[in-house]
Write a protein that holds these residues in place. Structure first.
Motif, mmCIF file in Angstrom:
data_model
loop_
_atom_site.group_PDB
_atom_site.id
_atom_site.type_symbol
_atom_site.label_atom_id
_atom_site.label_comp_id
_atom_site.label_asym_id
_atom_site.label_seq_id
_atom_site.Cartn_x
_atom_site.Cartn_y
_atom_site.Cartn_z
ATOM 1 N N UNK A 38 -25.762 -22.944 -10.202
ATOM 2 C CA UNK A 38 -25.325 -23.902 -9.300
ATOM 3 C C UNK A 38 -23.969 -23.895 -8.939
ATOM 4 N N UNK A 39 -23.791 -24.441 -7.662
ATOM 5 C CA UNK A 39 -22.139 -24.291 -7.050
ATOM 6 C C UNK A 39 -21.235 -25.427 -7.835
ATOM 7 N N UNK A 40 -21.895 -26.091 -8.582
ATOM 8 C CA UNK A 40 -21.225 -27.057 -9.373
ATOM 9 C C UNK A 40 -21.711 -27.191 -10.813
ATOM 10 N N UNK A 41 -20.968 -27.076 -11.840
ATOM 11 C CA UNK A 41 -21.538 -26.997 -13.194
ATOM 12 C C UNK A 41 -20.506 -28.084 -14.106
ATOM 13 N N UNK A 42 -21.021 -28.376 -15.132
ATOM 14 C CA UNK A 42 -20.250 -29.282 -16.093
ATOM 15 C C UNK A 42 -19.351 -28.366 -16.603
ATOM 16 N N UNK A 43 -18.195 -29.087 -17.127
ATOM 17 C CA UNK A 43 -17.064 -28.235 -17.821
ATOM 18 C C UNK A 43 -17.223 -28.329 -19.412
ATOM 19 N N UNK A 44 -17.920 -29.336 -19.843
ATOM 20 C CA UNK A 44 -18.109 -29.648 -21.253
ATOM 21 C C UNK A 44 -19.441 -30.155 -21.341
ATOM 22 N N UNK A 45 -20.262 -29.727 -22.637
ATOM 23 C CA UNK A 45 -21.272 -30.241 -23.113
ATOM 24 C C UNK A 45 -21.085 -30.907 -24.734
#
Length: 308
Positions: free
Chosen positions: A102-109
């Motif tokens: 994706x063009x935007x992803x989470x920084x932290x899981x």
């Protein structure tokens, strides 16, 4: 060899239980620095119960994100809290960074173990820098042009996920707003479905450290990711352009299957397993570390949330 940092109450000079863990991680500067330094943190022996999780989520994931444009089957069980990927227990889920296509992803899981499997079910994690270095120069060079993902989402009936589930909305305008922000191309199909194209780099650099990491999901989107029977059945039923998901190089040329096999195999070979105990929490930097899932038996309940 790199491995996640395991932290217990005695390591953090605090008491067991959710309150003790909250006290330990309330120092945001310490936690943020530790996560970048260690890349993955396992909080063990705290015995956090499921109904005690929310305050920790608010603390560790201050801007919790919905799983919008996600391609794996999940169930939403709380405020932007989901089950981990619901693929059959006998399958291995290969290494990947969440939403790297994706063009935007989470920084932290953040992962939370509500119920450990009877056997197996570890979450393998891999240092993305090591994964990149493990690949043959031929493969790294081939992927330097980037990858092109194609996704077909049905309108409520068909193979794979619907666009309504994928974007958590029934409003086409909301979907188009997300896709435009992610620099995707798309078209609404006559049957009500949605086709999406997106070209992404195969690697990225961490915004704080500058470390270059392998960062794509070509191996999961490639037809060879399906087992033989499933792949054959879909090929019999669908034209290549109508598969639920597929991937090529950015110039639309095919990716050799042997490249995909190498990527998947070496990612798993470089990975370190986090073997779950009930009440464990695992927090990972989603750029520096990729994750997957080992096969298991019995019932396994691992929850996941993510933040920007």
């Amino acid at each position: 060899m790199w491995k996640p940092c395991v932290l217990t109450p005695s390591d953090l000079n605090t008491s067991a239980g959710a309150d003790g863990l909250i006290t330990a991680v309330s120092d945001k500067a310490w936690f943020d620095a530790a996560l970048i330094r260690e890349k993955a943190l396992v909080f063990r022996e705290f015995g956090v119960a499921a109904d005690e999780l929310e305050p920790l989520l608010r603390l560790l994931l201050p801007d919790r994100l919905p799983y919008v444009h996600g391609n794996s089957p999940r169930t939403k069980v709380g405020d932007n809290v989901y089950t981990s990927t619901e693929y059959p227990a006998e399958l291995t889920i290969s290494m990947h960074n969440e939403l790297s296509y994706s063009g935007q992803w989470p920084a932290r899981l953040l992962f939370y173990c509500k119920q450990a499997a009877a056997t197996g079910g570890a979450t393998p994690v891999v240092d993305g820098e090591r994964w990149l270095a493990s690949l043959d120069p031929e493969v790294r060079d081939a992927f330097s042009v980037g990858v092109r993902y194609t996704q077909n989402l049905h309108d409520g009936f068909g193979f794979g996920r619907s666009w309504q589930d994928t974007f958590e909305t029934t409003d086409r305008a909301d979907v188009e707003k997300v896709l435009a922000a992610q620099d995707c191309e798309w078209e609404w199909k006559p049957d009500g479905g949605l086709r999406i194209w997106q070209v992404r780099a195969a690697t990225t650099r961490h915004p704080a450290t500058g470390t270059e990491v392998w960062f794509n999901q070509a191996d999961q989107w490639h037809p060879s990711a399906l087992d033989g029977e499933a792949a054959a059945a879909l090929r019999d039923l669908l034209a290549p352009e109508d598969m639920p998901q597929s991937v090529t190089f950015a110039d639309n040329s095919p990716i050799p299957e042997e490249y995909i096999t190498q990527i998947r195999t070496r990612g798993l070979d470089e990975a370190v397993d986090v073997n779950w105990r009930e009440g464990d929490l695992l927090v990972i930097d989603n750029v520096l570390v990729a994750h997957g899932r080992r096969p298991y038996t019995g019932s396994r309940k691992v929850l996941v949330a993510m933040s920007g």
